[in-house]
Design an enzyme around this catalytic site. Structure first.
Site, PDB file in Angstrom:
ATOM      1  N   ARG A  51       0.608  -0.849   0.391  1.00 59.10           N
ATOM      2  CA  ARG A  51       0.049  -0.270  -0.308  1.00 59.10           C
ATOM      3  C   ARG A  51       0.730   1.130   0.130  1.00 59.10           C
ATOM      4  NH1 ARG A  51      -2.757  -4.185   1.531  1.00 59.10           N
ATOM      5  NH2 ARG A  51      -1.020  -4.469   2.721  1.00 59.10           N
ATOM      6  N   THR A  52       1.806   1.530   0.809  1.00 61.36           N
ATOM      7  CA  THR A  52       2.644   2.365   1.353  1.00 61.36           C
ATOM      8  C   THR A  52       3.520   3.203   0.250  1.00 61.36           C
ATOM      9  OG1 THR A  52       2.567   2.562   3.489  1.00 61.36           O
ATOM     10  CG2 THR A  52       4.207   3.909   2.689  1.00 61.36           C
ATOM     11  N   LYS A  80      25.724  -4.221  -1.877  1.00 61.43           N
ATOM     12  CA  LYS A  80      27.308  -4.179  -1.728  1.00 61.43           C
ATOM     13  C   LYS A  80      28.041  -2.911  -0.031  1.00 61.43           C
ATOM     14  CE  LYS A  80      26.772  -2.799  -6.058  1.00 61.43           C
ATOM     15  NZ  LYS A  80      27.063  -2.215  -7.253  1.00 61.43           N
ATOM     16  N   ARG A 101      10.991   3.628   3.466  1.00 63.05           N
ATOM     17  CA  ARG A 101      10.186   2.863   4.224  1.00 63.05           C
ATOM     18  C   ARG A 101      12.365   1.596   4.538  1.00 63.05           C
ATOM     19  NH1 ARG A 101       5.879  -1.239   5.001  1.00 63.05           N
ATOM     20  NH2 ARG A 101       4.996   0.662   5.623  1.00 63.05           N
ATOM     21  N   HIS A 129       4.907   6.075  11.782  1.00 65.63           N
ATOM     22  CA  HIS A 129       4.513   5.508   9.761  1.00 65.63           C
ATOM     23  C   HIS A 129       3.257   6.662   9.630  1.00 65.63           C
ATOM     24  CE1 HIS A 129       3.632   3.965   6.310  1.00 65.63           C
ATOM     25  NE2 HIS A 129       2.778   2.949   6.864  1.00 65.63           N
TER      26      HIS A 129
HETATM   27  N1   CP Z   1      -0.469  -0.186   5.651  1.00 66.26           N
HETATM   28  C1   CP Z   1       1.212  -0.095   5.248  1.00 66.26           C
HETATM   29  O1   CP Z   1       1.775   0.266   5.792  1.00 66.26           O
HETATM   30  O2   CP Z   1       0.653  -0.789   4.512  1.00 66.26           O
HETATM   31  P1   CP Z   1       2.056  -1.782   3.457  1.00 66.26           P
HETATM   32  O3   CP Z   1       3.092  -2.257   4.565  1.00 66.26           O
HETATM   33  O4   CP Z   1       2.003  -2.876   2.362  1.00 66.26           O
HETATM   34  O5   CP Z   1       2.625  -0.092   2.513  1.00 66.26           O
END
Ligand code: CP
Length: 303
Positions: A51-52, A80, A101, A129
Site C-alpha cells: 500500500r504505502t 554492496k 521505508r 508511520h
Molecule cells: N499499511 C501499510 O503500511 O501497508 P504496506 O506495508 O503494504 O505498505
C-alpha cells in the site's frame, strides 16, 4: 516543510489543511492532474510494502509527476555495503522528494540530516508511520465526520505496531478521545506511549478482552501480529491468532462502528466481515492515495 519523520512534525492546522486538500482532490481530481509536471518522487523501500509504496507512486502519477526507486534493497547498492546516508545523497541528485521505508527505527531521520531534498518516513521499524496516520485521520474525518468525541479501540500488536503509535500520538490533540488498548500481555502498548496519553489527560483502558468493550467503540483499529518483529517463531505462533474479528463478535458493536486496519491482514479479521458496511479498511487504502497526493503538494510547496 522540509521533512515528515514523525506525525508531530505537523501542526493540527497543517493536518486540517492536508485533509481539506485531500477531500478537494477526491472531488475534483482533474484540477490536480498536472501539478507535479517535471517533478520526480523516489520511493526507497528497504522493507516490503504494497500500500504505502504503490499509493505514493499512484499519487505522484496522478499529480502528473514521475517516479523512480527500488522496492527491494537487494537490488540497490545497499547490498554492496553502501550506507543509508550515501544512498540518500545520491538519490537526492535524481529526485525532488523521497519516500523511504526502513526496518531500523530512526533511519529516515538519519537520512533526513544528509538529504538535499525532503524526506518522508514511510515506516521505520516498530517506531512511526506518519503517512499511515494521515490516511487514518482522513478516513476518520470522512467516515465519522469528526476527529473529536471518539472512543477508539486499538487491538492486536500494540507493542511493535508503528501505525498504532503514530495514530495515538495524533489523536492526543483532539478533544474527548478515549482509548481502549486491547492486546495480549506480551504485546502491550509501550510505556512511553501510555505516559504521553496520561500527560495529555486522556482516558485509556488496557485489556485483553475485545468482547467486553466492543460495544463502546466508535472506531475499532485492528492490527496484525507482525511475524517480522518477533525474535522467536514459537511466540509468534502462540500469539498470531489471539484476536479474530468475526460476525459474531460484531453483533455487540455499534451500528455505526468504523472498522479500520492499516493492512496487510493475515487472520485477524474474518473475510466475512469485508461485506459488513462497517468495514472501512479498503476505503482506508484509497484515502491513503489522496492524502499522500496532498502531502506531496505540500512538501514540494505547490498550491
Ligand atoms: N499499511 C501499510 O503500511 O501497508 P504496506 O506495508 O503494504 O505498505
Amino acid at each position: 516543510m522540509k521533512n515528515l519523520i514523525d506525525i508531530k512534525d505537523l501542526t493540527e492546522q497543517e493536518i486540517e489543511d492536508l485533509i481539506k486538500v485531500a477531500k478537494n482532490i477526491m472531488k475534483n481530481p482533474e484540477n490536480y492532474s498536472d501539478k507535479c509536471n517535471h517533478k520526480k518522487l523516489a520511493t526507497l523501500f528497504f522493507e516490503p510494502s504494497t500500500r504505502t509504496r504503490l499509493s505514493f507512486e499512484a499519487a505522484m502519477y496522478e499529480l502528473g509527476g514521475h517516479v523512480i526507486g527500488f522496492s527491494d534493497s537487494n537490488s540497490s547498492s545497499t547490498s554492496k555495503g553502501e550506507s543509508v546516508s550515501d544512498t540518500i545523497r545520491t538519490v537526492g541528485c535524481y529526485s525532488d522528494i523521497i519516500a523511504m521505508r526502513h526496518p531500523k527505527e530512526g533511519a529516515p531521520f538519519v537520512a533526513s540530516r544528509k538529504s538535499t531534498v525532503p524526506i518522508i518516513n514511510a515506516g521505520d521499524g516498530g517506531h512511526n508511520h506518519p503517512t499511515q496516520t494521515l490516511t487514518d485521520l482522513l478516513t476518520i474525518s470522512c467516515e465519522k465526520k469528526r476527529l473529536n468525541n471518539l472512543t477508539i479501540g486499538l487491538c492486536g500488536d500494540l507493542k511493535f505496531g508503528r501505525t498504532v503509535h503514530s495514530l495515538i500520538t495524533a489523536m492526543l490533540r483532539y478533544d474527548n478521545i478515549k482509548f481502549i488498548l486491547i492486546s495480549p500481555e506480551e504485546l502491550k502498548t509501550p510505556e512511553y506511549i501510555k505516559d504521553n496519553i496520561k500527560k495529555s489527560n486522556k482516558e485509556f483502558i488496557e485489556t485483553n478482552d475485545i468482547e467486553e468493550y466492543i460495544g463502546d467503540l466508535d472506531i475499532l483499529y485492528m492490527t496484525r501480529v507482525q511475524k517480522e518483529r518477533f525474535f522467536n517463531e514459537e511466540d509468534y505462533l502462540r500469539l498470531k491468532d489471539y484476536y479474530i474479528l468475526d460476525e459474531e463478535k460484531l453483533e455487540k458493536a455499534k451500528k455505526d462502528l468504523c472498522i479500520m486496519h492499516p493492512l496487510p491482514r493475515v487472520n485477524e479479521i474474518s473475510t466475512k466481515v469485508d461485506d459488513d458496511p462497517r468495514a472501512c479498511y479498503f476505503k482506508q487504502v484509497l484515502y491513503g492515495k489522496y492524502v499522500r497526493m496532498a502531502l506531496i503538494l505540500k512538501m514540494l510547496d505547490i498550491d
